[in-house]
Design a protein around this motif. Structure first.
Motif, PDB file in Angstrom:
ATOM      1  N   ARG A 103       0.847  -1.193   0.000  1.00  0.00           N
ATOM      2  CA  ARG A 103       0.000   0.000   0.000  1.00  0.00           C
ATOM      3  C   ARG A 103       0.879   1.238   0.000  1.00  0.00           C
ATOM      4  O   ARG A 103       1.944   1.251   0.598  1.00  0.00           O
ATOM      5  N   ARG A 104       0.433   2.273  -0.695  1.00  0.00           N
ATOM      6  CA  ARG A 104       1.138   3.553  -0.688  1.00  0.00           C
ATOM      7  C   ARG A 104       0.279   4.590   0.020  1.00  0.00           C
ATOM      8  O   ARG A 104      -0.945   4.581  -0.067  1.00  0.00           O
ATOM      9  N   TYR A 105       0.948   5.488   0.709  1.00  0.00           N
ATOM     10  CA  TYR A 105       0.260   6.537   1.454  1.00  0.00           C
ATOM     11  C   TYR A 105       0.576   7.883   0.823  1.00  0.00           C
ATOM     12  O   TYR A 105       1.673   8.111   0.331  1.00  0.00           O
ATOM     13  N   GLY A 106      -0.396   8.770   0.865  1.00  0.00           N
ATOM     14  CA  GLY A 106      -0.171  10.099   0.319  1.00  0.00           C
ATOM     15  C   GLY A 106       0.725  10.919   1.237  1.00  0.00           C
ATOM     16  O   GLY A 106       1.140  10.472   2.308  1.00  0.00           O
ATOM     17  N   THR A 107       1.012  12.137   0.821  1.00  0.00           N
ATOM     18  CA  THR A 107       1.817  13.045   1.622  1.00  0.00           C
ATOM     19  C   THR A 107       0.951  13.602   2.744  1.00  0.00           C
ATOM     20  O   THR A 107      -0.016  14.312   2.498  1.00  0.00           O
ATOM     21  N   LEU A 108       1.301  13.265   3.981  1.00  0.00           N
ATOM     22  CA  LEU A 108       0.494  13.667   5.122  1.00  0.00           C
ATOM     23  C   LEU A 108       1.208  14.657   6.033  1.00  0.00           C
ATOM     24  O   LEU A 108       0.578  15.283   6.875  1.00  0.00           O
ATOM     25  N   SER A 109       2.515  14.802   5.877  1.00  0.00           N
ATOM     26  CA  SER A 109       3.234  15.789   6.683  1.00  0.00           C
ATOM     27  C   SER A 109       2.942  17.185   6.145  1.00  0.00           C
ATOM     28  O   SER A 109       2.875  17.387   4.933  1.00  0.00           O
ATOM     29  N   PRO A 110       2.794  18.168   7.027  1.00  0.00           N
ATOM     30  CA  PRO A 110       2.591  19.541   6.560  1.00  0.00           C
ATOM     31  C   PRO A 110       3.873  20.206   6.084  1.00  0.00           C
ATOM     32  O   PRO A 110       3.823  21.304   5.523  1.00  0.00           O
ATOM     33  N   TYR A 118       6.294  28.751   7.860  1.00  0.00           N
ATOM     34  CA  TYR A 118       6.018  29.721   6.795  1.00  0.00           C
ATOM     35  C   TYR A 118       7.144  29.703   5.761  1.00  0.00           C
ATOM     36  O   TYR A 118       6.886  29.643   4.545  1.00  0.00           O
ATOM     37  N   LEU A 119       8.380  29.749   6.216  1.00  0.00           N
ATOM     38  CA  LEU A 119       9.513  29.730   5.289  1.00  0.00           C
ATOM     39  C   LEU A 119       9.637  28.386   4.587  1.00  0.00           C
ATOM     40  O   LEU A 119       9.988  28.317   3.409  1.00  0.00           O
ATOM     41  N   ASN A 120       9.350  27.313   5.308  1.00  0.00           N
ATOM     42  CA  ASN A 120       9.406  25.980   4.713  1.00  0.00           C
ATOM     43  C   ASN A 120       8.426  25.857   3.544  1.00  0.00           C
ATOM     44  O   ASN A 120       8.738  25.217   2.526  1.00  0.00           O
ATOM     45  N   ARG A 121       7.270  26.462   3.670  1.00  0.00           N
ATOM     46  CA  ARG A 121       6.251  26.352   2.625  1.00  0.00           C
ATOM     47  C   ARG A 121       6.411  27.407   1.529  1.00  0.00           C
ATOM     48  O   ARG A 121       5.847  27.237   0.435  1.00  0.00           O
ATOM     49  N   THR A 122       7.166  28.475   1.775  1.00  0.00           N
ATOM     50  CA  THR A 122       7.273  29.545   0.774  1.00  0.00           C
ATOM     51  C   THR A 122       8.648  29.635   0.124  1.00  0.00           C
ATOM     52  O   THR A 122       8.799  30.360  -0.863  1.00  0.00           O
ATOM     53  N   ASN A 123       9.631  28.926   0.651  1.00  0.00           N
ATOM     54  CA  ASN A 123      10.969  28.934   0.041  1.00  0.00           C
ATOM     55  C   ASN A 123      11.109  27.820  -0.981  1.00  0.00           C
ATOM     56  O   ASN A 123      10.404  26.800  -0.924  1.00  0.00           O
ATOM     57  N   LYS A 159       4.635  31.737  -7.658  1.00  0.00           N
ATOM     58  CA  LYS A 159       4.697  32.821  -6.683  1.00  0.00           C
ATOM     59  C   LYS A 159       4.839  32.249  -5.270  1.00  0.00           C
ATOM     60  O   LYS A 159       4.871  31.043  -5.058  1.00  0.00           O
ATOM     61  N   ILE A 160       4.892  33.151  -4.318  1.00  0.00           N
ATOM     62  CA  ILE A 160       5.126  32.785  -2.940  1.00  0.00           C
ATOM     63  C   ILE A 160       4.104  31.793  -2.384  1.00  0.00           C
ATOM     64  O   ILE A 160       4.396  30.986  -1.494  1.00  0.00           O
ATOM     65  N   ASP A 161       2.887  31.812  -2.900  1.00  0.00           N
ATOM     66  CA  ASP A 161       1.823  30.943  -2.390  1.00  0.00           C
ATOM     67  C   ASP A 161       1.709  29.614  -3.120  1.00  0.00           C
ATOM     68  O   ASP A 161       0.777  28.840  -2.859  1.00  0.00           O
ATOM     69  N   ALA A 162       2.658  29.302  -3.995  1.00  0.00           N
ATOM     70  CA  ALA A 162       2.545  28.115  -4.847  1.00  0.00           C
ATOM     71  C   ALA A 162       2.467  26.816  -4.051  1.00  0.00           C
ATOM     72  O   ALA A 162       1.833  25.847  -4.486  1.00  0.00           O
ATOM     73  N   ARG A 163       3.132  26.760  -2.904  1.00  0.00           N
ATOM     74  CA  ARG A 163       3.148  25.543  -2.077  1.00  0.00           C
ATOM     75  C   ARG A 163       2.492  25.798  -0.723  1.00  0.00           C
ATOM     76  O   ARG A 163       2.796  25.142   0.252  1.00  0.00           O
ATOM     77  N   PHE A 164       1.568  26.745  -0.697  1.00  0.00           N
ATOM     78  CA  PHE A 164       0.916  27.109   0.558  1.00  0.00           C
ATOM     79  C   PHE A 164      -0.603  27.042   0.386  1.00  0.00           C
ATOM     80  O   PHE A 164      -1.298  28.060   0.426  1.00  0.00           O
ATOM     81  N   ASN A 165      -1.102  25.834   0.198  1.00  0.00           N
ATOM     82  CA  ASN A 165      -2.544  25.618   0.097  1.00  0.00           C
ATOM     83  C   ASN A 165      -3.122  25.617   1.511  1.00  0.00           C
ATOM     84  O   ASN A 165      -2.984  24.642   2.261  1.00  0.00           O
ATOM     85  N   ARG A 166      -3.743  26.703   1.875  1.00  0.00           N
ATOM     86  CA  ARG A 166      -4.181  26.880   3.262  1.00  0.00           C
ATOM     87  C   ARG A 166      -5.100  25.745   3.733  1.00  0.00           C
ATOM     88  O   ARG A 166      -4.946  25.223   4.850  1.00  0.00           O
ATOM     89  N   THR A 167      -6.063  25.380   2.907  1.00  0.00           N
ATOM     90  CA  THR A 167      -7.045  24.375   3.315  1.00  0.00           C
ATOM     91  C   THR A 167      -6.385  23.020   3.556  1.00  0.00           C
ATOM     92  O   THR A 167      -6.621  22.368   4.579  1.00  0.00           O
ATOM     93  N   THR A 168      -5.552  22.596   2.615  1.00  0.00           N
ATOM     94  CA  THR A 168      -4.879  21.306   2.749  1.00  0.00           C
ATOM     95  C   THR A 168      -3.955  21.284   3.957  1.00  0.00           C
ATOM     96  O   THR A 168      -3.931  20.318   4.727  1.00  0.00           O
TER      97      THR A 168
END
Length: 297
Positions: A11-18, A129-134, A154-163
Protein backbone atom coordinates in the motif's frame (compact mmCIF):
# COMPACT_ATOMS: atom_id res chain seq x y z
CA UNK A 1 25.87 -5.49 -0.79
CA UNK A 2 22.56 -6.84 -2.10
CA UNK A 3 20.79 -5.81 -5.27
CA UNK A 4 18.79 -2.65 -5.87
CA UNK A 5 15.57 -2.32 -3.90
CA UNK A 6 12.87 -0.37 -5.69
CA UNK A 7 10.22 0.45 -3.11
CA UNK A 8 7.28 -1.81 -3.91
CA UNK A 9 4.75 -2.16 -1.12
CA UNK A 10 1.30 -3.55 -0.44
CA UNK A 11 0.00 0.00 0.00
CA UNK A 12 1.14 3.55 -0.69
CA UNK A 13 0.26 6.54 1.45
CA UNK A 14 -0.17 10.10 0.32
CA UNK A 15 1.82 13.05 1.62
CA UNK A 16 0.49 13.67 5.12
CA UNK A 17 3.23 15.79 6.68
CA UNK A 18 2.59 19.54 6.56
CA UNK A 19 6.30 20.17 5.94
CA UNK A 20 8.27 20.13 2.70
CA UNK A 21 11.61 18.48 3.33
CA UNK A 22 14.58 17.83 1.05
CA UNK A 23 14.85 14.07 0.74
CA UNK A 24 11.67 13.53 2.76
CA UNK A 25 10.92 9.85 3.16
CA UNK A 26 7.11 9.76 3.30
CA UNK A 27 7.24 7.33 0.36
CA UNK A 28 8.81 4.74 2.67
CA UNK A 29 5.71 4.49 4.90
CA UNK A 30 4.37 1.56 2.88
CA UNK A 31 7.67 -0.30 3.14
CA UNK A 32 7.82 0.33 6.88
CA UNK A 33 4.24 -0.92 7.26
CA UNK A 34 5.13 -4.17 5.47
CA UNK A 35 8.25 -4.57 7.61
CA UNK A 36 6.33 -3.99 10.84
CA UNK A 37 3.69 -6.51 9.78
CA UNK A 38 6.32 -9.09 8.85
CA UNK A 39 8.28 -8.70 12.08
CA UNK A 40 5.10 -8.83 14.13
CA UNK A 41 5.85 -6.13 16.72
CA UNK A 42 3.00 -5.73 19.21
CA UNK A 43 1.99 -2.07 19.72
CA UNK A 44 5.10 -0.67 18.07
CA UNK A 45 6.62 2.68 18.97
CA UNK A 46 7.98 4.42 15.88
CA UNK A 47 10.94 6.73 16.47
CA UNK A 48 12.63 9.24 14.15
CA UNK A 49 15.79 10.57 15.86
CA UNK A 50 16.36 12.98 12.93
CA UNK A 51 12.72 13.67 12.16
CA UNK A 52 12.55 16.71 9.87
CA UNK A 53 9.20 16.32 8.14
CA UNK A 54 8.39 12.98 9.84
CA UNK A 55 6.29 12.03 6.82
CA UNK A 56 6.47 8.27 7.21
CA UNK A 57 5.80 8.41 10.95
CA UNK A 58 2.72 10.61 10.54
CA UNK A 59 1.33 8.22 7.91
CA UNK A 60 1.88 5.14 10.09
CA UNK A 61 0.30 6.79 13.13
CA UNK A 62 -2.73 8.06 11.20
CA UNK A 63 -3.29 4.57 9.81
CA UNK A 64 -3.12 3.01 13.27
CA UNK A 65 -0.07 0.91 12.35
CA UNK A 66 1.98 2.21 15.29
CA UNK A 67 0.74 3.05 18.76
CA UNK A 68 3.15 5.91 19.47
CA UNK A 69 5.26 8.31 17.42
CA UNK A 70 8.46 9.91 18.73
CA UNK A 71 9.53 12.99 16.76
CA UNK A 72 12.98 14.22 17.68
CA UNK A 73 14.94 17.03 16.07
CA UNK A 74 17.76 18.96 17.69
CA UNK A 75 17.18 22.03 15.53
CA UNK A 76 15.26 24.57 17.69
CA UNK A 77 12.99 25.73 14.87
CA UNK A 78 12.00 22.25 13.70
CA UNK A 79 11.41 21.23 17.30
CA UNK A 80 9.31 24.38 17.87
CA UNK A 81 7.14 23.57 14.88
CA UNK A 82 6.33 20.07 16.10
CA UNK A 83 5.71 21.36 19.62
CA UNK A 84 3.33 23.96 18.21
CA UNK A 85 1.59 21.38 16.04
CA UNK A 86 0.92 19.13 19.02
CA UNK A 87 0.51 21.66 21.86
CA UNK A 88 -0.79 24.85 20.18
CA UNK A 89 -2.60 23.27 17.28
CA UNK A 90 -5.59 25.59 17.06
CA UNK A 91 -3.45 28.74 17.08
CA UNK A 92 -1.05 27.30 14.50
CA UNK A 93 -3.96 26.41 12.22
CA UNK A 94 -5.40 29.90 12.62
CA UNK A 95 -2.09 31.47 11.55
CA UNK A 96 -1.91 29.18 8.54
CA UNK A 97 -5.40 30.20 7.46
CA UNK A 98 -5.05 33.94 7.98
CA UNK A 99 -1.42 35.09 7.71
CA UNK A 100 -0.71 37.15 4.56
CA UNK A 101 1.16 35.46 1.75
CA UNK A 102 3.29 38.30 0.44
CA UNK A 103 6.87 39.53 0.60
CA UNK A 104 6.25 41.84 3.55
CA UNK A 105 5.05 38.91 5.68
CA UNK A 106 7.83 36.69 4.34
CA UNK A 107 10.41 39.19 5.60
CA UNK A 108 8.65 39.38 8.99
CA UNK A 109 8.72 35.59 9.35
CA UNK A 110 12.32 35.41 8.13
CA UNK A 111 13.36 37.90 10.81
CA UNK A 112 11.49 35.95 13.48
CA UNK A 113 13.17 32.75 12.37
CA UNK A 114 16.61 34.37 12.45
CA UNK A 115 16.05 35.84 15.93
CA UNK A 116 15.04 32.42 17.36
CA UNK A 117 12.44 33.74 19.86
CA UNK A 118 11.59 31.73 22.97
CA UNK A 119 7.93 31.53 21.96
CA UNK A 120 7.26 28.04 20.59
CA UNK A 121 4.34 29.18 18.45
CA UNK A 122 6.20 32.18 16.97
CA UNK A 123 9.34 30.23 16.07
CA UNK A 124 7.39 27.17 14.95
CA UNK A 125 5.17 29.18 12.62
CA UNK A 126 8.08 31.21 11.24
CA UNK A 127 9.86 27.97 10.36
CA UNK A 128 6.69 26.56 8.81
CA UNK A 129 6.02 29.72 6.79
CA UNK A 130 9.51 29.73 5.29
CA UNK A 131 9.41 25.98 4.71
CA UNK A 132 6.25 26.35 2.62
CA UNK A 133 7.27 29.55 0.77
CA UNK A 134 10.97 28.93 0.04
CA UNK A 135 12.26 26.99 -2.94
CA UNK A 136 12.22 23.22 -2.27
CA UNK A 137 11.41 23.96 1.37
CA UNK A 138 15.07 24.90 2.01
CA UNK A 139 15.31 27.78 4.45
CA UNK A 140 18.37 29.38 2.86
CA UNK A 141 17.21 28.88 -0.74
CA UNK A 142 15.18 32.08 -1.13
CA UNK A 143 11.49 32.66 -1.70
CA UNK A 144 9.54 30.97 -4.50
CA UNK A 145 9.19 33.43 -7.39
CA UNK A 146 12.11 35.58 -6.24
CA UNK A 147 12.08 38.77 -4.24
CA UNK A 148 10.42 40.60 -7.11
CA UNK A 149 7.80 37.82 -7.50
CA UNK A 150 8.28 37.67 -11.27
CA UNK A 151 8.87 33.93 -11.45
CA UNK A 152 6.44 31.46 -13.00
CA UNK A 153 5.45 30.38 -9.49
CA UNK A 154 4.70 32.82 -6.68
CA UNK A 155 5.13 32.78 -2.94
CA UNK A 156 1.82 30.94 -2.39
CA UNK A 157 2.55 28.11 -4.85
CA UNK A 158 3.15 25.54 -2.08
CA UNK A 159 0.92 27.11 0.56
CA UNK A 160 -2.54 25.62 0.10
CA UNK A 161 -4.18 26.88 3.26
CA UNK A 162 -7.05 24.38 3.31
CA UNK A 163 -4.88 21.31 2.75
CA UNK A 164 -2.25 22.39 5.26
CA UNK A 165 -4.87 23.18 7.89
CA UNK A 166 -6.38 19.71 7.42
CA UNK A 167 -2.99 18.04 7.87
CA UNK A 168 -2.27 20.09 10.98
CA UNK A 169 -5.68 19.34 12.52
CA UNK A 170 -5.09 15.62 11.92
CA UNK A 171 -1.81 15.88 13.82
CA UNK A 172 -3.57 17.76 16.62
CA UNK A 173 -6.12 14.97 16.94
CA UNK A 174 -3.27 12.48 17.43
CA UNK A 175 -1.17 14.63 19.77
CA UNK A 176 -1.72 12.31 22.76
CA UNK A 177 0.18 9.63 20.85
CA UNK A 178 3.05 11.91 19.75
CA UNK A 179 6.14 12.71 21.81
CA UNK A 180 8.30 15.62 20.67
CA UNK A 181 11.89 16.13 21.85
CA UNK A 182 14.97 18.15 20.91
CA UNK A 183 17.78 15.78 21.89
CA UNK A 184 20.87 14.71 20.02
CA UNK A 185 19.79 11.87 17.74
CA UNK A 186 22.31 9.47 19.27
CA UNK A 187 20.76 10.01 22.68
CA UNK A 188 17.35 9.01 21.32
CA UNK A 189 18.79 5.90 19.66
CA UNK A 190 20.39 4.82 22.93
CA UNK A 191 17.16 5.51 24.84
CA UNK A 192 15.09 3.14 22.68
CA UNK A 193 17.85 0.78 21.58
CA UNK A 194 16.93 -1.98 24.02
CA UNK A 195 13.19 -1.85 23.47
CA UNK A 196 11.98 -4.83 21.38
CA UNK A 197 8.76 -2.94 20.59
CA UNK A 198 10.64 0.00 19.08
CA UNK A 199 11.16 0.64 15.38
CA UNK A 200 13.73 3.35 14.70
CA UNK A 201 13.99 5.05 11.35
CA UNK A 202 17.37 6.80 11.36
CA UNK A 203 17.71 9.35 8.56
CA UNK A 204 20.73 11.52 9.46
CA UNK A 205 22.22 14.38 7.42
CA UNK A 206 23.87 12.89 4.36
CA UNK A 207 27.56 12.88 3.50
CA UNK A 208 27.51 14.72 0.17
CA UNK A 209 24.75 17.28 0.78
CA UNK A 210 26.46 18.73 3.84
CA UNK A 211 25.29 22.16 4.93
CA UNK A 212 23.60 22.92 1.61
CA UNK A 213 20.34 21.26 2.61
CA UNK A 214 20.59 20.45 6.32
CA UNK A 215 20.12 22.86 9.18
CA UNK A 216 22.50 20.72 11.25
CA UNK A 217 25.05 19.06 8.99
CA UNK A 218 27.40 16.20 9.95
CA UNK A 219 31.13 15.92 9.53
CA UNK A 220 33.10 12.68 9.35
CA UNK A 221 33.36 12.35 13.12
CA UNK A 222 29.58 12.68 13.48
CA UNK A 223 28.99 9.88 10.96
CA UNK A 224 31.50 7.68 12.77
CA UNK A 225 29.98 8.41 16.18
CA UNK A 226 26.49 7.62 14.88
CA UNK A 227 27.65 4.31 13.39
CA UNK A 228 29.18 3.35 16.74
CA UNK A 229 25.90 4.01 18.57
CA UNK A 230 23.78 2.20 15.97
CA UNK A 231 26.01 -0.85 16.22
CA UNK A 232 25.35 -0.97 19.96
CA UNK A 233 21.56 -1.13 19.52
CA UNK A 234 20.84 -4.67 20.64
CA UNK A 235 17.09 -5.26 20.80
CA UNK A 236 15.26 -2.60 18.81
CA UNK A 237 14.46 -2.95 15.13
CA UNK A 238 16.09 -0.20 13.10
CA UNK A 239 16.72 1.04 9.58
CA UNK A 240 19.16 3.71 8.37
CA UNK A 241 19.12 5.55 5.04
CA UNK A 242 22.10 7.44 3.61
CA UNK A 243 23.45 8.72 0.35
CA UNK A 244 25.74 6.17 -1.31
CA UNK A 245 29.21 6.83 0.07
CA UNK A 246 32.33 4.68 0.54
CA UNK A 247 32.59 6.09 4.07
CA UNK A 248 29.12 4.87 5.06
CA UNK A 249 29.49 1.51 3.34
CA UNK A 250 32.69 0.98 5.30
CA UNK A 251 31.25 2.10 8.64
CA UNK A 252 28.39 -0.41 8.31
CA UNK A 253 30.28 -3.00 6.26
CA UNK A 254 29.25 -6.15 8.18
CA UNK A 255 25.56 -5.21 8.47
CA UNK A 256 22.70 -5.67 6.02
CA UNK A 257 22.96 -3.17 3.15
CA UNK A 258 21.12 -2.68 -0.11
CA UNK A 259 20.52 0.10 -2.62
CA UNK A 260 17.24 1.94 -2.32
CA UNK A 261 15.64 3.60 -5.33
CA UNK A 262 13.47 6.64 -4.65
CA UNK A 263 12.19 9.68 -6.52
CA UNK A 264 13.52 13.09 -5.46
CA UNK A 265 13.45 16.61 -6.73
CA UNK A 266 15.31 18.78 -4.21
CA UNK A 267 18.47 16.72 -3.97
CA UNK A 268 18.61 15.08 -7.39
CA UNK A 269 16.43 15.25 -10.50
CA UNK A 270 14.63 12.02 -11.33
CA UNK A 271 15.49 8.86 -9.44
CA UNK A 272 18.19 8.57 -6.81
CA UNK A 273 19.87 5.49 -5.44
CA UNK A 274 20.52 5.63 -1.74
CA UNK A 275 21.94 3.21 0.78
CA UNK A 276 19.73 1.30 3.19
CA UNK A 277 21.32 -0.28 6.27
CA UNK A 278 19.27 -2.37 8.67
CA UNK A 279 19.33 -4.41 11.85
CA UNK A 280 19.31 -8.18 11.43
CA UNK A 281 15.54 -8.46 11.97
CA UNK A 282 14.69 -5.64 9.55
CA UNK A 283 17.30 -6.76 7.02
CA UNK A 284 15.84 -10.27 6.97
CA UNK A 285 12.36 -8.86 6.36
CA UNK A 286 13.61 -6.57 3.57
CA UNK A 287 15.27 -9.59 1.93
CA UNK A 288 12.01 -11.54 2.18
CA UNK A 289 10.08 -8.69 0.58
CA UNK A 290 12.68 -8.47 -2.20
CA UNK A 291 12.27 -12.20 -2.85
CA UNK A 292 8.49 -11.83 -3.05
CA UNK A 293 8.84 -8.95 -5.53
CA UNK A 294 11.21 -11.06 -7.66
CA UNK A 295 8.78 -13.97 -7.62
CA UNK A 296 5.86 -11.77 -8.69
CA UNK A 297 7.93 -10.18 -11.43
Amino acid sequence: MTELLSVSTSRRYGTLSPLRYPGGKAALAGLFADILTGIGIADPTYIEPYAGGAGAGIALLREGLVSKLVINDIDPAVHAFWRAATENNAELVDRVLHSPLDMDEWRVQRDIYRSKPKSIIDLGFAFFYLNRTNRSGVLNAGVIGGNDQRGNYKIDARFNRTTLAERLRAIGSLSAKIEVSDLDGRTVIKRYGRDPCAFLYIDPPYVQAGSQLYLNSFDRRDHEALAKIVREVSAAHWLVTYDTSPLIERLYRDLFQCRLELNYSARHPGRANELLVASSSVGAEVSRLQSLDATVA
